[in-house]
Design a protein around this motif. Sequence first.
Motif, mmCIF file in Angstrom:
data_model
loop_
_atom_site.group_PDB
_atom_site.id
_atom_site.type_symbol
_atom_site.label_atom_id
_atom_site.label_comp_id
_atom_site.label_asym_id
_atom_site.label_seq_id
_atom_site.Cartn_x
_atom_site.Cartn_y
_atom_site.Cartn_z
ATOM 1 N N ALA A 75 10.924 -8.438 53.533
ATOM 2 C CA ALA A 75 10.284 -7.292 52.732
ATOM 3 C C ALA A 75 8.781 -7.484 52.688
ATOM 4 C CB ALA A 75 11.169 -7.400 51.559
ATOM 5 N N ARG A 76 8.413 -8.659 52.040
ATOM 6 C CA ARG A 76 7.052 -9.003 51.711
ATOM 7 C C ARG A 76 6.188 -8.578 52.897
ATOM 8 N NH1 ARG A 76 2.946 -12.340 51.454
ATOM 9 N NH2 ARG A 76 3.777 -14.048 52.704
ATOM 10 N N LEU A 77 6.476 -8.955 54.109
ATOM 11 C CA LEU A 77 6.059 -8.507 55.506
ATOM 12 C C LEU A 77 6.110 -7.078 55.963
ATOM 13 C CD1 LEU A 77 6.560 -12.058 57.250
ATOM 14 C CD2 LEU A 77 4.334 -11.250 55.802
ATOM 15 N N GLY A 78 6.831 -6.445 55.242
ATOM 16 C CA GLY A 78 6.916 -5.105 55.619
ATOM 17 C C GLY A 78 8.103 -4.335 56.326
ATOM 18 N N ASP A 79 9.262 -5.326 56.568
ATOM 19 C CA ASP A 79 10.457 -5.126 57.165
ATOM 20 C C ASP A 79 11.137 -3.863 56.426
ATOM 21 O OD1 ASP A 79 12.901 -4.522 58.434
ATOM 22 O OD2 ASP A 79 13.135 -6.559 58.971
ATOM 23 N N PRO A 80 11.267 -2.640 57.013
ATOM 24 C CA PRO A 80 11.930 -1.499 56.269
ATOM 25 C C PRO A 80 13.380 -1.810 55.691
ATOM 26 C CG PRO A 80 11.021 -0.922 58.192
ATOM 27 C CD PRO A 80 10.741 -2.146 58.182
ATOM 28 N N LYS A 81 14.092 -2.302 56.744
ATOM 29 C CA LYS A 81 15.701 -2.657 56.421
ATOM 30 C C LYS A 81 15.600 -3.743 55.237
ATOM 31 C CE LYS A 81 17.647 -1.443 60.677
ATOM 32 N NZ LYS A 81 18.528 -1.701 61.986
ATOM 33 N N ALA A 82 14.795 -4.983 55.283
ATOM 34 C CA ALA A 82 14.626 -5.806 54.465
ATOM 35 C C ALA A 82 14.359 -5.312 53.059
ATOM 36 C CB ALA A 82 13.907 -7.058 54.778
ATOM 37 N N MET A 83 13.491 -4.360 52.964
ATOM 38 C CA MET A 83 12.846 -3.833 51.698
ATOM 39 C C MET A 83 13.918 -2.913 51.078
ATOM 40 S SD MET A 83 10.718 -3.047 49.491
ATOM 41 C CE MET A 83 9.015 -3.710 50.087
ATOM 42 N N ALA A 84 14.749 -2.260 51.794
ATOM 43 C CA ALA A 84 15.783 -1.503 51.426
ATOM 44 C C ALA A 84 17.040 -2.289 50.864
ATOM 45 C CB ALA A 84 16.571 -0.444 52.413
ATOM 46 N N SER A 85 17.121 -3.337 51.349
ATOM 47 C CA SER A 85 18.135 -4.272 51.117
ATOM 48 C C SER A 85 17.630 -5.220 49.721
ATOM 49 C CB SER A 85 18.321 -5.461 51.997
ATOM 50 O OG SER A 85 19.170 -6.409 51.699
ATOM 51 N N LEU A 86 16.215 -5.512 49.468
ATOM 52 C CA LEU A 86 15.847 -6.091 48.214
ATOM 53 C C LEU A 86 16.010 -5.210 47.280
ATOM 54 C CD1 LEU A 86 14.102 -8.709 46.902
ATOM 55 C CD2 LEU A 86 12.145 -7.169 47.941
ATOM 56 N N LEU A 87 15.436 -3.932 47.350
ATOM 57 C CA LEU A 87 15.563 -2.920 46.425
ATOM 58 C C LEU A 87 17.131 -2.675 45.859
ATOM 59 C CD1 LEU A 87 12.984 -0.139 47.690
ATOM 60 C CD2 LEU A 87 12.866 -1.558 45.774
ATOM 61 N N ALA A 88 17.972 -2.862 46.795
ATOM 62 C CA ALA A 88 19.309 -2.538 46.382
ATOM 63 C C ALA A 88 19.927 -3.646 45.800
ATOM 64 C CB ALA A 88 20.153 -2.484 47.796
ATOM 65 N N THR A 89 19.304 -4.819 46.064
ATOM 66 C CA THR A 89 19.935 -6.092 45.465
ATOM 67 C C THR A 89 19.449 -6.349 44.084
ATOM 68 O OG1 THR A 89 20.128 -7.026 47.649
ATOM 69 C CG2 THR A 89 19.979 -8.492 45.767
ATOM 70 N N ALA A 90 18.139 -5.954 43.881
ATOM 71 C CA ALA A 90 17.309 -5.908 42.746
ATOM 72 C C ALA A 90 17.772 -5.029 41.610
ATOM 73 C CB ALA A 90 15.853 -6.132 42.884
ATOM 74 N N GLN A 91 18.162 -3.848 42.084
ATOM 75 C CA GLN A 91 18.226 -2.696 41.312
ATOM 76 C C GLN A 91 19.160 -3.054 39.994
ATOM 77 O OE1 GLN A 91 19.600 0.614 43.187
ATOM 78 N NE2 GLN A 91 19.200 2.130 41.318
ATOM 79 N N PRO A 92 20.367 -3.414 40.234
ATOM 80 C CA PRO A 92 21.219 -3.914 39.085
ATOM 81 C C PRO A 92 20.607 -4.457 37.817
ATOM 82 C CG PRO A 92 22.588 -4.158 41.031
ATOM 83 C CD PRO A 92 21.070 -4.007 41.579
ATOM 84 N N ASP A 93 20.058 -5.687 38.277
ATOM 85 C CA ASP A 93 19.107 -6.583 37.207
ATOM 86 C C ASP A 93 18.092 -5.798 36.559
ATOM 87 O OD1 ASP A 93 21.046 -8.735 37.761
ATOM 88 O OD2 ASP A 93 19.632 -9.466 39.349
ATOM 89 N N ILE A 94 17.444 -5.117 37.461
ATOM 90 C CA ILE A 94 16.215 -4.256 36.695
ATOM 91 C C ILE A 94 16.777 -3.463 35.788
ATOM 92 C CG2 ILE A 94 14.419 -2.445 37.310
ATOM 93 C CD1 ILE A 94 14.166 -3.833 39.947
ATOM 94 N N ARG A 95 17.847 -2.782 36.042
ATOM 95 C CA ARG A 95 18.598 -1.514 35.231
ATOM 96 C C ARG A 95 18.924 -2.297 33.883
ATOM 97 N NH1 ARG A 95 18.271 3.211 37.461
ATOM 98 N NH2 ARG A 95 18.464 3.473 39.497
ATOM 99 N N ARG A 96 19.564 -3.376 34.070
ATOM 100 C CA ARG A 96 20.259 -4.166 33.053
ATOM 101 C C ARG A 96 19.230 -4.674 31.931
ATOM 102 N NH1 ARG A 96 23.916 -6.279 35.249
ATOM 103 N NH2 ARG A 96 22.525 -7.884 36.578
ATOM 104 N N TYR A 97 17.958 -5.081 32.516
ATOM 105 C CA TYR A 97 17.084 -5.785 31.881
ATOM 106 C C TYR A 97 16.134 -4.452 31.134
ATOM 107 C CZ TYR A 97 12.808 -8.281 30.395
ATOM 108 O OH TYR A 97 11.911 -9.000 29.709
#
Length: 173
Positions: free
Chosen positions: A14-36
Amino acid sequence: MSAAAISPDLFEAARLGDPKAMASLLATAQPDIRRYARATCRSSADAEDAAQEALWILFRRVGTIRSMLAFSAWLFSVVRRECLRLARRVGLVPSIEESEAEAALLARPEADLRLDVAAAFEALPPHYRDVVLMRDVKEMTIDEIADALGASRQTVKARLHRARALMREYLTR
Protein backbone atom coordinates in the motif's frame (compact mmCIF):
# COMPACT_ATOMS: atom_id res chain seq x y z
CA MET A 1 -4.86 -0.81 15.95
CA SER A 2 -4.23 -4.48 15.72
CA ALA A 3 -0.78 -4.80 14.19
CA ALA A 4 -1.47 -8.47 13.55
CA ALA A 5 -4.41 -7.59 11.31
CA ILE A 6 -2.18 -5.65 8.92
CA SER A 7 0.70 -7.64 7.54
CA PRO A 8 4.00 -5.93 6.79
CA ASP A 9 3.66 -7.04 3.16
CA LEU A 10 0.22 -5.43 2.87
CA PHE A 11 1.47 -2.24 4.47
CA GLU A 12 4.52 -2.06 2.21
CA ALA A 13 2.49 -2.74 -0.94
CA ALA A 14 0.00 0.00 0.00
CA ARG A 15 2.84 2.36 0.87
CA LEU A 16 4.32 1.77 -2.59
CA GLY A 17 0.99 2.56 -4.29
CA ASP A 18 -0.63 -0.82 -5.05
CA PRO A 19 -4.38 0.00 -5.40
CA LYS A 20 -5.58 -3.43 -4.22
CA ALA A 21 -3.30 -3.31 -1.20
CA MET A 22 -4.49 0.22 -0.43
CA ALA A 23 -8.14 -0.89 -0.54
CA SER A 24 -7.33 -3.82 1.72
CA LEU A 25 -5.37 -1.60 4.14
CA LEU A 26 -8.25 0.88 4.37
CA ALA A 27 -10.79 -1.90 4.92
CA THR A 28 -8.63 -3.51 7.61
CA ALA A 29 -7.87 -0.25 9.43
CA GLN A 30 -11.40 1.17 9.27
CA PRO A 31 -12.98 -0.66 12.28
CA ASP A 32 -10.12 0.35 14.60
CA ILE A 33 -10.19 3.94 13.34
CA ARG A 34 -13.94 4.19 13.92
CA ARG A 35 -13.68 2.62 17.39
CA TYR A 36 -10.90 5.03 18.40
CA ALA A 37 -12.79 8.01 16.97
CA ARG A 38 -15.91 7.07 18.95
CA ALA A 39 -13.80 6.89 22.12
CA THR A 40 -11.95 10.15 21.42
CA CYS A 41 -14.42 12.56 19.83
CA ARG A 42 -17.07 14.45 21.76
CA SER A 43 -20.03 13.43 19.61
CA SER A 44 -20.95 10.52 17.37
CA ALA A 45 -21.24 12.85 14.37
CA ASP A 46 -17.73 14.15 15.02
CA ALA A 47 -16.48 10.59 15.42
CA GLU A 48 -17.84 9.64 12.01
CA ASP A 49 -16.37 12.76 10.40
CA ALA A 50 -13.01 12.21 12.10
CA ALA A 51 -12.91 8.57 10.98
CA GLN A 52 -13.69 9.52 7.39
CA GLU A 53 -11.06 12.25 7.39
CA ALA A 54 -8.49 9.89 8.93
CA LEU A 55 -9.18 7.32 6.22
CA TRP A 56 -8.79 10.02 3.56
CA ILE A 57 -5.50 11.20 5.08
CA LEU A 58 -4.30 7.59 5.28
CA PHE A 59 -5.13 7.13 1.61
CA ARG A 60 -3.25 10.28 0.63
CA ARG A 61 -0.24 9.94 2.93
CA VAL A 62 0.46 6.24 3.46
CA GLY A 63 3.46 6.59 1.16
CA THR A 64 5.12 8.97 3.62
CA ILE A 65 5.06 6.47 6.51
CA ARG A 66 8.44 4.80 6.51
CA SER A 67 7.88 2.09 9.09
CA MET A 68 5.13 -0.36 9.96
CA LEU A 69 6.06 0.28 13.60
CA ALA A 70 5.10 3.96 13.27
CA PHE A 71 1.86 3.28 11.41
CA SER A 72 -0.55 2.78 14.34
CA ALA A 73 0.75 5.70 16.35
CA TRP A 74 0.65 7.95 13.30
CA LEU A 75 -2.88 6.91 12.41
CA PHE A 76 -4.23 7.35 15.94
CA SER A 77 -2.63 10.79 16.19
CA VAL A 78 -4.43 11.71 12.94
CA VAL A 79 -7.76 10.62 14.45
CA ARG A 80 -7.06 12.46 17.71
CA ARG A 81 -6.10 15.64 15.82
CA GLU A 82 -9.27 15.43 13.71
CA CYS A 83 -11.44 15.03 16.82
CA LEU A 84 -9.80 18.09 18.34
CA ARG A 85 -10.19 20.08 15.12
CA LEU A 86 -13.90 19.24 14.96
CA ALA A 87 -14.40 20.17 18.63
CA ARG A 88 -12.71 23.51 18.02
CA ARG A 89 -14.89 24.15 14.98
CA VAL A 90 -18.06 24.03 17.07
CA GLY A 91 -16.50 25.92 19.96
CA LEU A 92 -16.20 23.04 22.44
CA VAL A 93 -12.45 23.59 22.73
CA PRO A 94 -11.11 27.14 22.74
CA SER A 95 -8.86 28.02 19.84
CA ILE A 96 -6.20 30.67 20.01
CA GLU A 97 -4.64 31.68 16.75
CA GLU A 98 -0.87 31.78 17.04
CA SER A 99 -0.73 35.25 15.54
CA GLU A 100 -3.25 36.51 18.13
CA ALA A 101 -1.28 34.90 20.96
CA GLU A 102 1.99 36.33 19.67
CA ALA A 103 0.47 39.79 19.29
CA ALA A 104 -0.89 39.63 22.85
CA LEU A 105 2.52 38.62 24.19
CA LEU A 106 4.33 41.38 22.28
CA ALA A 107 1.85 43.99 23.53
CA ARG A 108 2.86 43.35 27.15
CA PRO A 109 5.53 45.45 28.84
CA GLU A 110 8.98 43.87 28.49
CA ALA A 111 9.48 43.54 32.25
CA ASP A 112 6.19 41.65 32.62
CA LEU A 113 7.03 39.43 29.66
CA ARG A 114 10.43 38.55 31.17
CA LEU A 115 8.78 37.59 34.45
CA ASP A 116 6.18 35.49 32.63
CA VAL A 117 8.83 33.69 30.57
CA ALA A 118 10.83 33.00 33.74
CA ALA A 119 7.72 31.67 35.47
CA ALA A 120 6.88 29.47 32.46
CA PHE A 121 10.44 28.16 32.46
CA GLU A 122 10.31 27.39 36.19
CA ALA A 123 6.96 25.64 35.76
CA LEU A 124 8.51 23.10 33.39
CA PRO A 125 9.36 19.65 34.73
CA PRO A 126 13.14 19.36 35.27
CA HIS A 127 13.79 17.05 32.29
CA TYR A 128 12.14 19.57 29.95
CA ARG A 129 13.75 22.57 31.65
CA ASP A 130 17.23 21.08 31.16
CA VAL A 131 16.70 20.59 27.44
CA VAL A 132 15.36 24.14 26.92
CA LEU A 133 18.23 25.58 28.94
CA MET A 134 20.84 23.72 26.92
CA ARG A 135 19.27 24.48 23.54
CA ASP A 136 17.90 28.01 23.88
CA VAL A 137 20.23 29.53 26.47
CA LYS A 138 23.51 27.65 26.04
CA GLU A 139 22.81 27.22 22.29
CA MET A 140 23.94 23.60 22.26
CA THR A 141 23.12 21.36 19.28
CA ILE A 142 20.70 18.45 19.55
CA ASP A 143 23.64 16.02 19.39
CA GLU A 144 25.52 17.86 22.16
CA ILE A 145 22.43 17.80 24.36
CA ALA A 146 21.88 14.10 23.67
CA ASP A 147 25.50 13.37 24.64
CA ALA A 148 25.26 15.49 27.79
CA LEU A 149 22.04 13.83 28.92
CA GLY A 150 22.89 10.34 27.72
CA ALA A 151 19.69 10.32 25.66
CA SER A 152 18.89 9.73 22.00
CA ARG A 153 18.44 12.54 19.48
CA GLN A 154 14.76 11.64 19.19
CA THR A 155 14.29 11.90 22.95
CA VAL A 156 15.94 15.32 23.03
CA LYS A 157 13.89 16.59 20.09
CA ALA A 158 10.65 15.28 21.64
CA ARG A 159 11.44 16.88 25.01
CA LEU A 160 12.34 20.18 23.36
CA HIS A 161 9.13 20.19 21.33
CA ARG A 162 7.01 19.35 24.38
CA ALA A 163 8.79 21.90 26.57
CA ARG A 164 8.23 24.68 24.05
CA ALA A 165 4.58 23.68 23.71
CA LEU A 166 4.14 23.79 27.50
CA MET A 167 5.81 27.20 27.69
CA ARG A 168 3.64 28.51 24.85
CA GLU A 169 0.54 27.19 26.61
CA TYR A 170 1.63 28.77 29.90
CA LEU A 171 2.29 32.14 28.25
CA THR A 172 -0.94 32.26 26.25
CA ARG A 173 -3.26 31.39 29.12
